[in-house]
Enzyme design. Sequence first.
Site, short mmCIF file in Angstrom:
data_model
loop_
_atom_site.label_atom_id
_atom_site.label_comp_id
_atom_site.label_asym_id
_atom_site.label_seq_id
_atom_site.Cartn_x
_atom_site.Cartn_y
_atom_site.Cartn_z
N LEU A 14 0.82 -1.21 0.00
CA LEU A 14 0.00 0.00 0.00
C LEU A 14 0.86 1.26 0.00
O LEU A 14 0.60 2.21 -0.75
CB LEU A 14 -0.93 -0.01 1.22
N TYR A 140 -2.85 -10.56 14.19
CA TYR A 140 -2.96 -9.36 13.36
C TYR A 140 -4.32 -8.70 13.56
O TYR A 140 -4.42 -7.49 13.79
CB TYR A 140 -2.74 -9.73 11.90
#
Length: 324
Positions: A14, A140
Amino acid sequence: MKTVVLIIGANGQLGSVLTSSLQQKFGRGNVIASDLRDDKGFNGVFEVIDATDVQRIQQVVTQYNVTQIYHLAAILSAKGEETPLQTWDINMKTLFNVLEISRKNNIEKVFFPSSIAVFGEGASLHETPNDAYLDPSTVYGISKAAGENWAQYYFLRYGLDVRSIRYPGVIGYQSLPGGGTTDYAVDIYHKAVLKEEFDCFLKEDTTLPMIFMDDVIRATLELMEAPKENIKIRTSYNIAGISFSPAEVVSEIRKLYPDFKVNYRPDFRQEIASSWPKSINDSAASRDWGWKPEYDLESITTTMVQKLKEKYKTGSKNLEALML
């Protein structure tokens, strides 16, 4: 006041694309890219930052008079399961460092990406709403769910303008996958263009929410540009692109590569994927700041194949590095 943006984790999937978009928006000299390792070929301002080092972040913020921070650094879902305690420590410590630096330095805006990994068995699998119960099954996801609550806390307690999006699986041609459970949907296009067989670590009918990189960048910029009073959710916004299974993307790829062969070999990532939503309700983002996706599976596939063919043809990346 001049806008100066610091991007932490700029070398990732990203970050590399978002950095370029922010450079176009604010000017190359007003965007400070950073990561653990130097990017020798970077066209712009780059600083090496270990985000666990709060003093180093402070040095860069002070040196450049930073006004906005995009905190993208994190260990992702599949990688995180290999070292769960380390993943928790790194993901949370880096976030706390950014939040504290931002509070103390009166940073104008902070962006913190969340993920559909925050959802678990307690959330509806179909059209998962923004306010669904969060019981993530990965470290996560746990770190992202906790991060959402801390982002809201810093807004409510200190007035820090933290904004967040829960990203689905991100598909992009610009860089290699970063260790996520949805990364098969990037790798598969590389293998198709290289005319190689693809080993899929998910079952063929595992439907997951996905989104094309161009939509991700646009959503992120639209969220950060929205007036403060429009941001009604201070944990994180759902956004949706399109939901599909490996079998569906294979079918689309075979329109261009009829002989493309896929072997389904589910591993530990299948269990992770099975706990995630199949589709996402993003009506809150649409209502508050006008979000609407533009890419469907056909246009994603056409663009991915075209761009990857160009990459391989021009030799812009080492072939061995791209063959995952």
